[in-house]
Design a protein around this motif. Sequence first.
Motif, PDB file in Angstrom:
ATOM      1  N   VAL A 298      59.825  21.371 -12.609  1.00 40.67           N
ATOM      2  CA  VAL A 298      59.375  22.669 -12.088  1.00 40.67           C
ATOM      3  C   VAL A 298      58.484  22.486 -10.859  1.00 40.67           C
ATOM      4  CG1 VAL A 298      58.057  24.748 -12.608  1.00 40.67           C
ATOM      5  CG2 VAL A 298      59.591  23.775 -14.328  1.00 40.67           C
ATOM      6  N   LEU A 299      57.466  21.631 -10.981  1.00 39.98           N
ATOM      7  CA  LEU A 299      56.515  21.481  -9.875  1.00 39.98           C
ATOM      8  C   LEU A 299      57.195  20.940  -8.621  1.00 39.98           C
ATOM      9  CD1 LEU A 299      53.628  21.715  -8.894  1.00 39.98           C
ATOM     10  CD2 LEU A 299      53.193  19.405  -9.751  1.00 39.98           C
ATOM     11  N   ARG A 300      58.131  20.011  -8.779  1.00 40.98           N
ATOM     12  CA  ARG A 300      58.788  19.460  -7.597  1.00 40.98           C
ATOM     13  C   ARG A 300      59.561  20.535  -6.849  1.00 40.98           C
ATOM     14  NH1 ARG A 300      62.107  13.896  -6.564  1.00 40.98           N
ATOM     15  NH2 ARG A 300      62.749  14.433  -4.459  1.00 40.98           N
ATOM     16  N   ASN A 301      60.240  21.410  -7.568  1.00 37.05           N
ATOM     17  CA  ASN A 301      60.991  22.472  -6.915  1.00 37.05           C
ATOM     18  C   ASN A 301      60.085  23.563  -6.351  1.00 37.05           C
ATOM     19  OD1 ASN A 301      64.180  22.274  -7.402  1.00 37.05           O
ATOM     20  ND2 ASN A 301      63.122  21.354  -9.144  1.00 37.05           N
TER      21      ASN A 301
ATOM     22  N   GLU B 193      64.169  29.900 -13.383  1.00 39.39           N
ATOM     23  CA  GLU B 193      65.469  29.395 -12.931  1.00 39.39           C
ATOM     24  C   GLU B 193      66.288  28.853 -14.106  1.00 39.39           C
ATOM     25  OE1 GLU B 193      66.679  29.613  -9.942  1.00 39.39           O
ATOM     26  OE2 GLU B 193      64.875  30.431  -8.972  1.00 39.39           O
ATOM     27  N   ASP B 194      67.621  28.837 -13.914  1.00 41.93           N
ATOM     28  CA  ASP B 194      68.526  28.398 -14.977  1.00 41.93           C
ATOM     29  C   ASP B 194      68.353  26.917 -15.315  1.00 41.93           C
ATOM     30  OD1 ASP B 194      69.572  30.928 -15.139  1.00 41.93           O
ATOM     31  OD2 ASP B 194      71.239  30.522 -13.760  1.00 41.93           O
TER      32      ASP B 194
ATOM     33  N   SER C 110      51.926  31.295  -8.785  1.00 39.93           N
ATOM     34  CA  SER C 110      53.059  32.169  -8.449  1.00 39.93           C
ATOM     35  C   SER C 110      54.330  31.369  -8.201  1.00 39.93           C
ATOM     36  CB  SER C 110      52.712  32.998  -7.205  1.00 39.93           C
ATOM     37  OG  SER C 110      51.585  33.817  -7.437  1.00 39.93           O
ATOM     38  N   ALA C 111      54.202  30.244  -7.473  1.00 42.72           N
ATOM     39  CA  ALA C 111      55.384  29.431  -7.170  1.00 42.72           C
ATOM     40  C   ALA C 111      55.966  28.819  -8.435  1.00 42.72           C
ATOM     41  CB  ALA C 111      55.015  28.341  -6.166  1.00 42.72           C
ATOM     42  N   VAL C 112      55.113  28.326  -9.321  1.00 36.21           N
ATOM     43  CA  VAL C 112      55.591  27.713 -10.566  1.00 36.21           C
ATOM     44  C   VAL C 112      56.223  28.763 -11.477  1.00 36.21           C
ATOM     45  CG1 VAL C 112      54.857  26.523 -12.668  1.00 36.21           C
ATOM     46  CG2 VAL C 112      53.993  25.778 -10.449  1.00 36.21           C
TER      47      VAL C 112
ATOM     48  N   ASP D 274      56.213  19.652   8.218  1.00 37.60           N
ATOM     49  CA  ASP D 274      57.658  19.713   8.454  1.00 37.60           C
ATOM     50  C   ASP D 274      58.352  18.448   7.958  1.00 37.60           C
ATOM     51  OD1 ASP D 274      57.574  22.207   9.543  1.00 37.60           O
ATOM     52  OD2 ASP D 274      57.557  21.551  11.631  1.00 37.60           O
ATOM     53  N   LEU D 275      57.734  17.294   8.195  1.00 37.18           N
ATOM     54  CA  LEU D 275      58.330  16.036   7.744  1.00 37.18           C
ATOM     55  C   LEU D 275      58.321  15.948   6.218  1.00 37.18           C
ATOM     56  CD1 LEU D 275      56.836  13.536  10.360  1.00 37.18           C
ATOM     57  CD2 LEU D 275      59.064  14.657  10.375  1.00 37.18           C
ATOM     58  N   LEU D 276      57.274  16.487   5.600  1.00 31.93           N
ATOM     59  CA  LEU D 276      57.234  16.490   4.135  1.00 31.93           C
ATOM     60  C   LEU D 276      58.323  17.381   3.555  1.00 31.93           C
ATOM     61  CD1 LEU D 276      53.397  16.575   3.398  1.00 31.93           C
ATOM     62  CD2 LEU D 276      54.985  14.692   2.993  1.00 31.93           C
ATOM     63  N   TYR D 277      58.656  18.480   4.261  1.00 31.77           N
ATOM     64  CA  TYR D 277      59.764  19.324   3.809  1.00 31.77           C
ATOM     65  C   TYR D 277      61.024  18.485   3.619  1.00 31.77           C
ATOM     66  CZ  TYR D 277      57.255  23.630   5.063  1.00 31.77           C
ATOM     67  OH  TYR D 277      56.362  24.650   5.140  1.00 31.77           O
ATOM     68  N   GLY D 278      61.339  17.685   4.645  1.00 31.76           N
ATOM     69  CA  GLY D 278      62.550  16.877   4.591  1.00 31.76           C
ATOM     70  C   GLY D 278      62.519  15.844   3.495  1.00 31.76           C
ATOM     71  N   ALA D 279      61.304  15.315   3.197  1.00 30.32           N
ATOM     72  CA  ALA D 279      61.191  14.323   2.130  1.00 30.32           C
ATOM     73  C   ALA D 279      61.332  14.967   0.754  1.00 30.32           C
ATOM     74  CB  ALA D 279      59.855  13.598   2.245  1.00 30.32           C
ATOM     75  N   ILE D 280      60.815  16.178   0.597  1.00 30.94           N
ATOM     76  CA  ILE D 280      60.863  16.862  -0.697  1.00 30.94           C
ATOM     77  C   ILE D 280      62.254  17.403  -0.984  1.00 30.94           C
ATOM     78  CG2 ILE D 280      59.980  18.832  -2.000  1.00 30.94           C
ATOM     79  CD1 ILE D 280      57.341  18.462  -0.474  1.00 30.94           C
TER      80      ILE D 280
END
Length: 320
Positions: free
Chosen positions: A235-238, A214-215, A206-208, A305-311
């Motif tokens: 795509v996967l990174r986003n 996206e444009d 679903s996420a992919v 949470d820390l991974l959020y900031g790294a991604i």
Amino acid sequence: MARFLLHRLGLFAATLLLASAVVFALLDLLPGNAAQVMLGESATPEAVRALEQKMGLDRPAPERYARWALGFVTGELGTSASYDAPIGELIAERLAVTLPLALLAMVLTTLVALAAGVYAAAHHGRPGDLVVMAASQLGLAVPGFWFGILLVLLFSVTLGWFPAGGFPGWTEDEGGGLWDGLQALLLPALALAAVQAAILARFTRSAVLEVLREDFVRTARAKGLAPRAVLWRHVLRNALVPIVTVMGLQFANLVTGTVVIENVFALPGLGRLVFQAIGNRDLPLVQALVMLLVAAVIGINLVVDLLYGAIDPRLRRAAT
């Protein structure tokens, strides 16, 4: 980054402190006499009073909470009433089984789910997508403990490829070795990973699919990038932020889910220790184990949470 890290660590400490107060209150301040519960109804009043003094139950609740919370910081968790051994040593010994089991199950979950989810999204509406969705639906429907029994019947009883239960240890001194230990944990890890992989595969798909619309994806394709490069590098990174959220919740579920699976496979981990502590009415050990599992869940959320900031650095700036 430092401000973001300090902010998250502060939230982690506050949450952990609040959780410790709740765990202590639920298991220590409930109506009834903990010493009487541990000794049974046939215990004499003298024996009950002696155990109360040994456990410090005759002291005020705030003092008992402070000593108990400080014990978690220093590693002095007290002594198990049923095992007559330091609780910290018991937990460390069982963690040597439970933690590798949860990590192995998480690795299997991630590898299978990301590959299946991305493949299904890339082949949306085609037979490959339908196969992945059908398999994930089956994985959601099968209970982990029942799947574990099926794995034992097939790979242990029928084929004889893996041991049916027990744990030989990680070293030769314990009667096992690294390969023997991994063999003993593989079937339990598969049983744990089945449901979680099904959930993560569907969520990844679903996420992919959402990011594929996206444009910037159309722009990347227009530049002539290979479809595989667009899919895996862009795509996967986003799509990773919501996926990492689910993975964090799943790892917490895998840690707590070992309580059932370890009993199915007779593994000497935290799961079996929880059951044994409850059966022996060893309240100090139960209290320590519950707090450890709660702290593990909170710690996993901190890592997410820390991974959020790294991604995505935008999330790091927004959080501060």
